[in-house]
Design a protein around this motif. Sequence first.
Motif, PDB file in Angstrom:
ATOM      1  N   ALA A   1       0.940  -1.364  -0.120  1.00 23.57           N
ATOM      2  CA  ALA A   1      -0.015   0.087  -0.128  1.00 23.57           C
ATOM      3  C   ALA A   1       0.801   1.221   0.092  1.00 23.57           C
ATOM      4  O   ALA A   1       0.236   2.271   0.001  1.00 23.57           O
ATOM      5  N   THR A   2       2.313   1.121   0.215  1.00 27.53           N
ATOM      6  CA  THR A   2       2.925   2.399  -0.362  1.00 27.53           C
ATOM      7  C   THR A   2       3.910   2.345  -1.495  1.00 27.53           C
ATOM      8  O   THR A   2       4.374   3.223  -1.795  1.00 27.53           O
ATOM      9  N   GLY A   3       3.248   1.414  -2.404  1.00 24.29           N
ATOM     10  CA  GLY A   3       3.945   1.263  -3.669  1.00 24.29           C
ATOM     11  C   GLY A   3       3.289   2.147  -4.698  1.00 24.29           C
ATOM     12  O   GLY A   3       2.246   2.569  -4.447  1.00 24.29           O
ATOM     13  N   ASN A   4       3.773   1.961  -5.810  1.00 25.77           N
ATOM     14  CA  ASN A   4       3.315   2.649  -7.054  1.00 25.77           C
ATOM     15  C   ASN A   4       1.860   2.541  -7.098  1.00 25.77           C
ATOM     16  O   ASN A   4       1.033   3.629  -7.372  1.00 25.77           O
ATOM     17  N   VAL A   5       1.259   1.274  -7.271  1.00 27.73           N
ATOM     18  CA  VAL A   5      -0.115   1.196  -7.535  1.00 27.73           C
ATOM     19  C   VAL A   5      -0.892   0.961  -6.249  1.00 27.73           C
ATOM     20  O   VAL A   5      -1.871   1.418  -6.128  1.00 27.73           O
TER      21      VAL A   5
ATOM     22  N   MET B 131      -1.243  -2.432   4.150  1.00 27.02           N
ATOM     23  CA  MET B 131      -0.045  -3.015   4.843  1.00 27.02           C
ATOM     24  C   MET B 131       1.183  -2.574   4.190  1.00 27.02           C
ATOM     25  O   MET B 131       1.326  -2.107   3.091  1.00 27.02           O
ATOM     26  N   SER B 132       1.943  -2.302   5.456  1.00 30.46           N
ATOM     27  CA  SER B 132       3.321  -1.708   4.887  1.00 30.46           C
ATOM     28  C   SER B 132       4.242  -2.171   6.307  1.00 30.46           C
ATOM     29  O   SER B 132       3.671  -2.205   7.348  1.00 30.46           O
ATOM     30  N   ARG B 133       5.342  -2.623   5.986  1.00 30.48           N
ATOM     31  CA  ARG B 133       6.446  -2.943   6.811  1.00 30.48           C
ATOM     32  C   ARG B 133       6.704  -1.821   7.791  1.00 30.48           C
ATOM     33  O   ARG B 133       7.451  -1.930   8.923  1.00 30.48           O
ATOM     34  N   ASN B 134       6.344  -0.659   7.719  1.00 33.70           N
ATOM     35  CA  ASN B 134       6.800   0.590   8.280  1.00 33.70           C
ATOM     36  C   ASN B 134       5.389   1.563   8.506  1.00 33.70           C
ATOM     37  O   ASN B 134       5.505   2.473   7.921  1.00 33.70           O
TER      38      ASN B 134
ATOM     39  N   TRP C 210       7.400 -16.622 -10.809  1.00 30.47           N
ATOM     40  CA  TRP C 210       6.824 -16.548  -9.205  1.00 30.47           C
ATOM     41  C   TRP C 210       5.439 -15.962  -9.549  1.00 30.47           C
ATOM     42  O   TRP C 210       4.428 -16.315  -8.841  1.00 30.47           O
ATOM     43  N   HIS C 211       5.165 -14.943 -10.361  1.00 31.53           N
ATOM     44  CA  HIS C 211       3.926 -14.223 -10.809  1.00 31.53           C
ATOM     45  C   HIS C 211       2.792 -15.282 -11.099  1.00 31.53           C
ATOM     46  O   HIS C 211       1.701 -15.625 -10.809  1.00 31.53           O
ATOM     47  N   ALA C 212       3.366 -16.293 -11.906  1.00 29.28           N
ATOM     48  CA  ALA C 212       2.602 -17.346 -12.681  1.00 29.28           C
ATOM     49  C   ALA C 212       2.064 -18.240 -11.561  1.00 29.28           C
ATOM     50  O   ALA C 212       0.987 -18.874 -11.384  1.00 29.28           O
TER      51      ALA C 212
ATOM     52  N   THR D  61       4.385  -1.723 -19.170  1.00 30.61           N
ATOM     53  CA  THR D  61       5.490  -1.232 -18.096  1.00 30.61           C
ATOM     54  C   THR D  61       4.791   0.003 -17.585  1.00 30.61           C
ATOM     55  O   THR D  61       4.121   0.916 -18.197  1.00 30.61           O
ATOM     56  N   PHE D  62       5.047   0.359 -16.332  1.00 28.45           N
ATOM     57  CA  PHE D  62       4.444   1.614 -15.483  1.00 28.45           C
ATOM     58  C   PHE D  62       5.025   2.836 -16.049  1.00 28.45           C
ATOM     59  O   PHE D  62       6.429   2.932 -16.257  1.00 28.45           O
ATOM     60  N   MET D  63       4.296   3.903 -16.230  1.00 29.05           N
ATOM     61  CA  MET D  63       4.995   5.079 -16.427  1.00 29.05           C
ATOM     62  C   MET D  63       6.242   5.717 -15.279  1.00 29.05           C
ATOM     63  O   MET D  63       7.315   6.359 -15.676  1.00 29.05           O
ATOM     64  N   ALA D  64       5.761   5.262 -14.407  1.00 26.22           N
ATOM     65  CA  ALA D  64       6.693   5.463 -13.267  1.00 26.22           C
ATOM     66  C   ALA D  64       8.319   4.941 -13.410  1.00 26.22           C
ATOM     67  O   ALA D  64       9.272   5.358 -12.818  1.00 26.22           O
ATOM     68  N   ASN D  65       8.491   4.072 -14.347  1.00 25.40           N
ATOM     69  CA  ASN D  65       9.520   3.478 -14.660  1.00 25.40           C
ATOM     70  C   ASN D  65      10.446   4.536 -15.190  1.00 25.40           C
ATOM     71  O   ASN D  65      11.753   4.470 -15.228  1.00 25.40           O
ATOM     72  N   THR D  66      10.080   5.536 -15.982  1.00 28.22           N
ATOM     73  CA  THR D  66      10.828   6.662 -16.534  1.00 28.22           C
ATOM     74  C   THR D  66      11.310   7.464 -15.390  1.00 28.22           C
ATOM     75  O   THR D  66      12.238   8.281 -15.617  1.00 28.22           O
TER      76      THR D  66
HETATM   77  N1  LIG Z   1       7.195  -1.493 -12.933  1.00 28.37           N
HETATM   78  C1  LIG Z   1       6.711  -2.263 -13.824  1.00 28.37           C
HETATM   79  O1  LIG Z   1       6.941  -1.384 -15.160  1.00 28.37           O
HETATM   80  C2  LIG Z   1       5.866  -3.325 -13.867  1.00 28.37           C
HETATM   81  C3  LIG Z   1       4.925  -3.598 -14.768  1.00 28.37           C
HETATM   82  C4  LIG Z   1       4.003  -4.865 -14.753  1.00 28.37           C
HETATM   83  C5  LIG Z   1       3.899  -5.379 -13.417  1.00 28.37           C
HETATM   84  N2  LIG Z   1       4.645  -5.110 -12.366  1.00 28.37           N
HETATM   85  C6  LIG Z   1       4.772  -5.727 -11.202  1.00 28.37           C
HETATM   86  O2  LIG Z   1       4.306  -4.683 -10.149  1.00 28.37           O
HETATM   87  C7  LIG Z   1       4.874  -5.120  -8.722  1.00 28.37           C
HETATM   88  C8  LIG Z   1       5.566  -3.810  -8.221  1.00 28.37           C
HETATM   89  O3  LIG Z   1       4.617  -2.980  -7.747  1.00 28.37           O
HETATM   90  P1  LIG Z   1       4.660  -1.445  -7.487  1.00 28.37           P
HETATM   91  O4  LIG Z   1       5.658  -0.861  -8.470  1.00 28.37           O
HETATM   92  O5  LIG Z   1       3.106  -0.786  -7.244  1.00 28.37           O
HETATM   93  O6  LIG Z   1       5.348  -1.638  -6.053  1.00 28.37           O
HETATM   94  P2  LIG Z   1       6.536  -1.005  -5.442  1.00 28.37           P
HETATM   95  O7  LIG Z   1       6.323   0.672  -5.714  1.00 28.37           O
HETATM   96  O8  LIG Z   1       7.844  -1.515  -6.062  1.00 28.37           O
HETATM   97  O9  LIG Z   1       6.458  -1.034  -4.046  1.00 28.37           O
HETATM   98  C9  LIG Z   1       6.706  -2.452  -3.448  1.00 28.37           C
HETATM   99  C10 LIG Z   1       5.437  -2.285  -2.076  1.00 28.37           C
HETATM  100  O10 LIG Z   1       5.505  -3.539  -1.607  1.00 28.37           O
HETATM  101  C11 LIG Z   1       5.941  -3.384  -0.101  1.00 28.37           C
HETATM  102  N3  LIG Z   1       6.722  -4.650   0.083  1.00 28.37           N
HETATM  103  C12 LIG Z   1       8.047  -4.370  -0.422  1.00 28.37           C
HETATM  104  N4  LIG Z   1       8.731  -5.519   0.067  1.00 28.37           N
HETATM  105  C13 LIG Z   1       7.738  -6.218   0.948  1.00 28.37           C
HETATM  106  C14 LIG Z   1       7.772  -7.341   1.770  1.00 28.37           C
HETATM  107  N5  LIG Z   1       8.790  -8.131   1.758  1.00 28.37           N
HETATM  108  N6  LIG Z   1       6.449  -8.074   2.436  1.00 28.37           N
HETATM  109  C15 LIG Z   1       5.657  -7.075   2.444  1.00 28.37           C
HETATM  110  N7  LIG Z   1       5.436  -6.105   1.597  1.00 28.37           N
HETATM  111  C16 LIG Z   1       6.681  -5.427   0.954  1.00 28.37           C
HETATM  112  C17 LIG Z   1       6.233  -2.240  -0.009  1.00 28.37           C
HETATM  113  O11 LIG Z   1       5.837  -1.632   1.276  1.00 28.37           O
HETATM  114  P3  LIG Z   1       6.635  -1.255   2.378  1.00 28.37           P
HETATM  115  O12 LIG Z   1       7.967  -0.890   2.051  1.00 28.37           O
HETATM  116  O13 LIG Z   1       5.834   0.111   2.980  1.00 28.37           O
HETATM  117  O14 LIG Z   1       6.536  -2.404   3.424  1.00 28.37           O
HETATM  118  C18 LIG Z   1       5.710  -1.374  -0.979  1.00 28.37           C
HETATM  119  O15 LIG Z   1       4.423  -1.184  -0.690  1.00 28.37           O
HETATM  120  C19 LIG Z   1       5.814  -6.257  -9.109  1.00 28.37           C
HETATM  121  O16 LIG Z   1       5.180  -7.464  -8.919  1.00 28.37           O
HETATM  122  C20 LIG Z   1       5.918  -6.101 -10.601  1.00 28.37           C
HETATM  123  O17 LIG Z   1       6.732  -7.303 -11.363  1.00 28.37           O
HETATM  124  C21 LIG Z   1       5.587  -3.868 -12.372  1.00 28.37           C
END
Ligand SMILES: NC(=O)c1ccc[n+]([C@@H]2O[C@H](COP(=O)([O-])OP(=O)(O)OC[C@H]3O[C@@H](n4cnc5c(N)ncnc54)[C@H](OP(=O)(O)O)[C@@H]3O)[C@@H](O)[C@H]2O)c1
Length: 287
Positions: A9-13, A31-34, A113-115, A135-140
């Motif tokens: 819940a603190t991540g991009n999506v 959920m967040s570790r912090n 892993w995802h599959a 791919t996410f725009m955030a990757n830029t």
């Molecule tokens: N980037 C792309 O272009 C792209 C495209 C398609 C799919 N995806 C998939 O999207 C996913 C990443 O999503 P995102 O970019 O939204 O995430 P993100 O911004 O990378 O954030 C990761 C999130 O997961 C939490 N997290 C990290 N380690 C953890 C752990 N060990 N246990 C529990 N929570 C944990 C973090 O929370 P806290 O740090 O607060 O705990 C944070 O909220 C991946 O599965 C990736 O394969 C990415």
Amino acid sequence: MSTYLVFGATGNVGRRVAERLAWSGAAVRAMSRNPEAAKLPQGVEVITPDLDAPGALDDVDAAFLMWPFHSAEPARPIVGALKRRVRRVVFMTGGGALPGVAPEEQPNPVARWHATVERLIEQSGMEWTVLSPSTFMANTLWWSAQIRAGDYVRGAFGSLATTPIHEDDIAAVAVHALTEPGHEGHRYTLTGPEVLTQAEQVRLIGEAVGRPLHWQELTLEQERARLLADPDFPGDFVDELLDGYTKMAAAPRPEVTSTVPDITGAPATTLSAWAAEHADDFSGGRR
Ligand SMILES: NC(=O)c1ccc[n+]([C@@H]2O[C@H](COP(=O)([O-])OP(=O)(O)OC[C@H]3O[C@@H](n4cnc5c(N)ncnc54)[C@H](OP(=O)(O)O)[C@@H]3O)[C@@H](O)[C@H]2O)c1
């Protein structure tokens, strides 16, 4: 009132999913570790990501799941805990996991892993929806340091075309799938509204920050050395990333899907609009 559980819940999506649900008046457990540093909207309950903790799954009707782990090991306990208590799950897959292909036959470890998670969810008896975003725009934002430092983005694969998607559009679809009937059993391929090469993406970011930006092509070896020197890119990830780009460059040009507008009723967000929102990230606030 039913509660929505949001992983990552603190991540991009995940942050956008939690915000959208909270702003709609829904009860959200994020959920967040912090938890203290999560900075989620007021009213959102933030817990550590331990589904066995007392109360973690109380009243949860539907969960948004993404996969932050570097293996499929936690898949059985997590999906097992959810299926005992939760009616519906929306899973954001990744790694280029191919639909209908067994985990062991997926093209790379991240897809495997995802599959694996997808398969467990599909066999769980929960109502499920899988979101497979491009791919996410955030990757830029990986280019932001180079853009803050000058007018060139150096990298390999400038002509690689993708269909970048705004993270908030993924979240909007996720919220529909979490809260409405009719999405169960669907695996949605989500894209942004345009096919853009990496070089075109840099040019559009330049327009948003108000100065011409250009792509400077590097050889694969130069790019590898550049990424290895960057502490944000661990060594094993560099090879995985370059391998992924090499495969994407050899694949047919990607196509835009209409799934985001079909489900949300609004056009998918352009990279220009995303870049305007994030212009300060590329200019360090100096524009
Ligand atoms: N980037 C792309 O272009 C792209 C495209 C398609 C799919 N995806 C998939 O999207 C996913 C990443 O999503 P995102 O970019 O939204 O995430 P993100 O911004 O990378 O954030 C990761 C999130 O997961 C939490 N997290 C990290 N380690 C953890 C752990 N060990 N246990 C529990 N929570 C944990 C973090 O929370 P806290 O740090 O607060 O705990 C944070 O909220 C991946 O599965 C990736 O394969 C990415």
